[in-house]
Scaffold this active site. Structure first.
Site, short mmCIF file in Angstrom:
data_model
loop_
_atom_site.label_atom_id
_atom_site.label_comp_id
_atom_site.label_asym_id
_atom_site.label_seq_id
_atom_site.Cartn_x
_atom_site.Cartn_y
_atom_site.Cartn_z
N TYR A 48 0.80 -1.06 0.01
CA TYR A 48 -0.22 -0.04 0.04
C TYR A 48 0.83 1.05 -0.03
O TYR A 48 0.48 2.32 -0.63
CB TYR A 48 -0.97 0.05 1.33
N LYS A 52 0.88 4.37 -3.01
CA LYS A 52 0.65 5.69 -2.65
C LYS A 52 1.72 6.66 -2.94
O LYS A 52 1.64 7.55 -3.49
CB LYS A 52 0.18 5.88 -1.24
#
Length: 301
Positions: A48, A52
């Site tokens: 993740y 991002k």
């Protein structure tokens, strides 16, 4: 995750750039965080974080490549924002620890009002709104006055913030995890873990076993800990202390306190996993099946 966040950001920007170059007020705004290399933000959700940060790297690169033509910035919330994702991760009641999406909308508008020379910035919603003269942020809270969850990727002395929020009843989004090894015990003590398994046992049925078809092993640390199992594959199901007769399809490691909270509905399994409070080995699809059984337990625990 990479396709939606990083690749999606890059390709969408690429497709729009020829048209943005024709505009006098061209802006690209990514919802991505400042590039913070504190290992805390990689430890429990590396994929993740990479996804991002890929979006944030697009901001850095494109801001320089198109300086003077297109403003490229990033916006990130200081606190958790109430969305469907937060409901899924945090469960019922999580909204009281969040702000409304309105704060993101107002912060984005503040960025879009600025000239194209304002580019390459990583903006925090609360900070830019303070610059706009806003002082009362309770208007953005779902439940004004309630402690708010700090969002990912923002340090600001994270340990102190997390301890403060925990003491005030807010579940942390990304705490620093202290790993504990399972401490098997020869005999289970009479306590909340044993009581939880007793209630689980009384809830078993042929239908539950038929629908689940899995053996779960729990490696619990702390009081009443050790190895426990939940057999939802054989006969009418069985629970007990120690190793299961059949090989476990899923092995879950966590503290006894979090185990009891999870089965009583006070800690959502998905959130426990994201926070590093729950470690899972084995078949993830079968692990998700167990959550349905937990929902049936909640009213009895």
């Amino acid at each position: 995750m990479m396709n939606v966040n990083t690749r999606g950001t890059y390709l969408t920007s690429k497709a729009c750039i020829p048209f943005l170059k024709k505009s006098k007020i061209a802006h690209i705004l990514n919802l991505s965080p400042p590039l913070n290399l504190n290992p805390l933000w990689f430890r429990q959700h590396c994929a993740y974080t990479i996804a991002k940060y890929g979006m944030s790297m697009c901001v850095l690169g494109m801001a320089e490549e198109f300086r003077g033509e297109i403003a490229v910035n990033a916006l990130w919330p200081k606190t958790a924002i109430h969305t469907a994702a937060m409901d899924m991760l945090g469960g019922s009641g999580i909204e009281s620890q969040c702000r409304k999406v309105d704060i993101i909308a107002d912060a984005a508008y503040s960025i879009f009002k600025k000239p194209k020379s304002f580019t390459g910035n990583f903006v925090i919603d609360e900070n830019i709104l303070k610059e706009e003269g806003i002082k009362n942020f309770d208007v953005y809270a779902v439940k004004p006055g309630h402690p708010l969850l700090p969002d990912f990727f923002l340090d600001e002395h994270p340990d102190a913030i997390l301890k403060k929020n925990e003491s005030q009843g807010a579940a942390p989004v990304a705490p620093e995890i202290t790993e504990e090894k399972s401490q098997p015990q020869a005999k289970p003590r009479s306590g909340p873990v044993e009581e939880t398994f007793r209630i689980v046992k009384n809830s078993l049925s042929d239908d539950v076993v038929k629908a689940t078809q899995a053996v779960y092993q729990f490696e619990l640390s702390g009081e009443d800990g050790g190895v426990w199992f939940l057999d939802l594959k054989n006969k009418s199901g069985h629970v007990g202390h120690g190793q299961p007769t059949d090989r476990a399809d899923v092995v879950m490691s966590m503290s006894t306190e979090d185990f009891v909270r999870m089965f009583s509905g006070k800690l959502k399994p998905t959130m426990a996993f994201m926070l590093g409070k729950l470690k899972i080995k084995g078949n993830m699809a079968l692990a998700l099946k167990l959550e349905k059984l937990m929902n049936q337990m909640n009213s009895r625990l």
